[in-house]
Design an enzyme around this catalytic site. Structure first.
Site, PDB file in Angstrom:
ATOM      1  N   ILE A  85       0.937  -1.164  -0.175  1.00 15.27           N
ATOM      2  CA  ILE A  85       0.112   0.119   0.003  1.00 15.27           C
ATOM      3  C   ILE A  85       0.784   1.339  -0.123  1.00 15.27           C
ATOM      4  CG2 ILE A  85      -0.290   0.058   2.648  1.00 15.27           C
ATOM      5  CD1 ILE A  85      -2.784   0.866  -0.291  1.00 15.27           C
ATOM      6  N   GLU A 143      -6.953  -1.943   5.520  1.00 20.33           N
ATOM      7  CA  GLU A 143      -6.989  -2.711   6.691  1.00 20.33           C
ATOM      8  C   GLU A 143      -5.762  -3.514   6.793  1.00 20.33           C
ATOM      9  OE1 GLU A 143      -7.523  -6.163   6.349  1.00 20.33           O
ATOM     10  OE2 GLU A 143      -8.341  -5.108   4.084  1.00 20.33           O
ATOM     11  N   GLY A 283      -5.868  -6.978   0.596  1.00 22.77           N
ATOM     12  CA  GLY A 283      -6.185  -5.837   1.804  1.00 22.77           C
ATOM     13  C   GLY A 283      -5.292  -4.769   1.687  1.00 22.77           C
ATOM     14  N   GLU A 284      -5.272  -3.856   2.899  1.00 30.53           N
ATOM     15  CA  GLU A 284      -4.438  -2.692   3.044  1.00 30.53           C
ATOM     16  C   GLU A 284      -4.841  -1.795   2.348  1.00 30.53           C
ATOM     17  OE1 GLU A 284      -0.385  -3.567   1.961  1.00 30.53           O
ATOM     18  OE2 GLU A 284       0.017  -5.049   3.095  1.00 30.53           O
ATOM     19  N   GLY A 285      -5.874  -1.947   1.471  1.00 30.80           N
ATOM     20  CA  GLY A 285      -6.403  -0.671   1.045  1.00 30.80           C
ATOM     21  C   GLY A 285      -5.789  -0.970  -0.627  1.00 30.80           C
TER      22      GLY A 285
END
Lengths: 316, 316
Positions: A85, A143, A283-285
């Protein structure tokens, strides 16, 4: 959204030097951005990526392929600039913020009781609410939280029913036995909190990072900042707002559809068509951050192209 | 491609701070870029977009919704920075070049004879060959040419058979009657040049901008510069290289699948899975340029992320 701005953006779009509709979804996207930003020339010059991290009591049941310490280790990696990210945020000129939510005290195991009490839930939600930069013009919520695909699956199952197995996937990479454990844990959690919907489902079955994402998404709505939803976990958190109030996610678009099998199902319930289909499941955006490039492309065309009259081009 | 670099890029990928495979197609893309660039840390810092414009004698038969003057008008628009491709090139930091190919003298109507003679074809092909900047690390070839979906449909039909109607779409927006005309023109052209394949199909049925794109794509191969293919017309031009030599497009990826119905069919014949599915049908290189953002994201993660060891993260 601003209906006058939507009309003005649509009118401008029709005058740009291209055949009508030739930019496909980019055109709808640009007009949609114009509606939220109140202009016929939308922009995505100041995107913000906010990553929330939380730990989950339910990991004690063996639902993840990675140990819970990884959540805190990855927060350090985010702060040092080493995660996916970070690279994607930098590439697209996004401000990136990281909020670690009380990692030393995991949420309660939701098969035993609510993941958060009301004060704890509110604190996490407000952390997200306060994390949004009012000067940003596009928001991505991401997240990190070992165990959180299990939490998201439980939330989704509570909101939309179906079989528990419909919502359970391999997350970071559990084996078949792990998948069976996750499915039983999800079923047990939803049974334990039967009837919980909306923000109550988020409190009982979610995690602090999910609550914070919901808070940030709700805040963005009050600021009329468009949001790009990320994968399964982000979308499950957002779905709790939708469950409270249909239309609550009208300012959100689906950045991508992840390889986690519950994600397309969740997007279907929300009526969101993803921009990207690249099999991400990090994830992580990260999937939403990648979609910033598409949104930037859409608004660059809408706001930067010449009209037929300006360019002296015959319009068919 | 460099098999040692592919192995090294794959090994590096496996050490990055993410679950294995969690970046989906971005991982394959980054390793593929590494193979062509000969490194485990690929880059996309110097993309080049080259747009070729040509006019088509076949427009006399009424195959387009726009008049042929629009080709020259759009070249001025490209030079003034007002077209969609200008905005997308600027957004992703790409050098953009425009080559207008003898617009005052359209190619011959391919239903009457070859679109280009051998000298004319070679000149156009070499214009493309010479247009590639050897210092670029990623190439997009785009086109503008009123009438060129008809030309591309004829090329595709000559190379891959099927019904003429399989390859014909609405282009910039012809009506049902126009679609019928296009289909008959394609059938007549392919019948007139029966048996032409590869570069001979490109000479007889293509246009100067298609020949130039093929030249640029071939040149990129000699320089080991990866290419992002754009829509139907670009892909039809590229397919002529594939028809000469299977594997000739191994250095090319499909940037997107367009709304022109022949495009997914053509990509299927070439075995290329598009990165984006956004319903674009503009040409100019626009869909491929949008995909530069995805390629940049892939290489940014591959080359910029920390390894588990560097970040002190437990790797499961």
């Amino acid at each position: 959204p601003d209906s006058a701005a939507i009309a003005a953006a649509g009118a401008r779009n029709g005058q740009l030097t291209k055949p009508p509709g030739a930019l496909g979804r980019l055109e709808d996207l640009a007009i949609w951005m114009g509606g939220w930003q109140g202009t016929d020339k939308p922009h995505a010059d100041a995107p913000q990526v906010v990553v929330f991290a939380g730990n989950h009591g339910v990991t004690a049941q063996g639902v993840s392929a990675f140990p819970a310490e990884v959540t805190a280790q990855m927060v350090l990696n985010f702060r040092a600039g080493g995660a996916a990210i970070n690279q994607l945020s930098r590439l697209f000129g996004a401000r990136m913020d990281v909020h670690a939510l009380d990692l030393d005290t995991p949420t309660a195991d939701f098969t035993q009781g609510p993941a958060m009490d009301e004060a704890g839930f509110l604190h996490a939600f407000l952390t997200g609410w306060d994390a949004v930069d009012p000067a940003s013009d596009l928001l991505v919520t991401g997240e990190m939280g070992i165990g959180n695909t299990t939490s998201a699956a439980a939330v989704a199952h509570a909101l939309f029913g179906g079989d528990p197995a419909d919502w359970v996937g391999r997350g970071t990479g559990v084996d078949d036995a792990g998948l069976g454990v996750k499915t039983r844990v999800v079923a047990a959690g939803v049974a334990r909190h039967a009837g919980a919907t909306g923000l109550e489902a988020l409190r009982c079955l979610g995690g602090r990072e999910l609550a914070a994402m919901a808070g940030a998404i709700a805040r963005a709505r009050t600021l009329r900042i468009p949001v790009i939803l990320d994968g399964f976990i982000c979308t499950a958190a957002a779905a709790c707002l939708h469950s409270e109030l249909p239309g609550a996610l009208d300012h959100c678009l689906a950045g991508h559809v992840s390889a986690e099998p519950g994600h397309p199902r969740l997007l279907g319930h929300l009526g969101k068509e993803p921009l990207l289909h690249l099999g991400l499941r990090l994830g992580e955006g990260s999937g939403a951050a990648l979609a910033i490039g598409v949104v930037k492309g859409a608004v660059a065309c809408q706001s930067g192209m010449a009209t037929f009259a300006e360019a002296g081009v015959s319009d068919g």
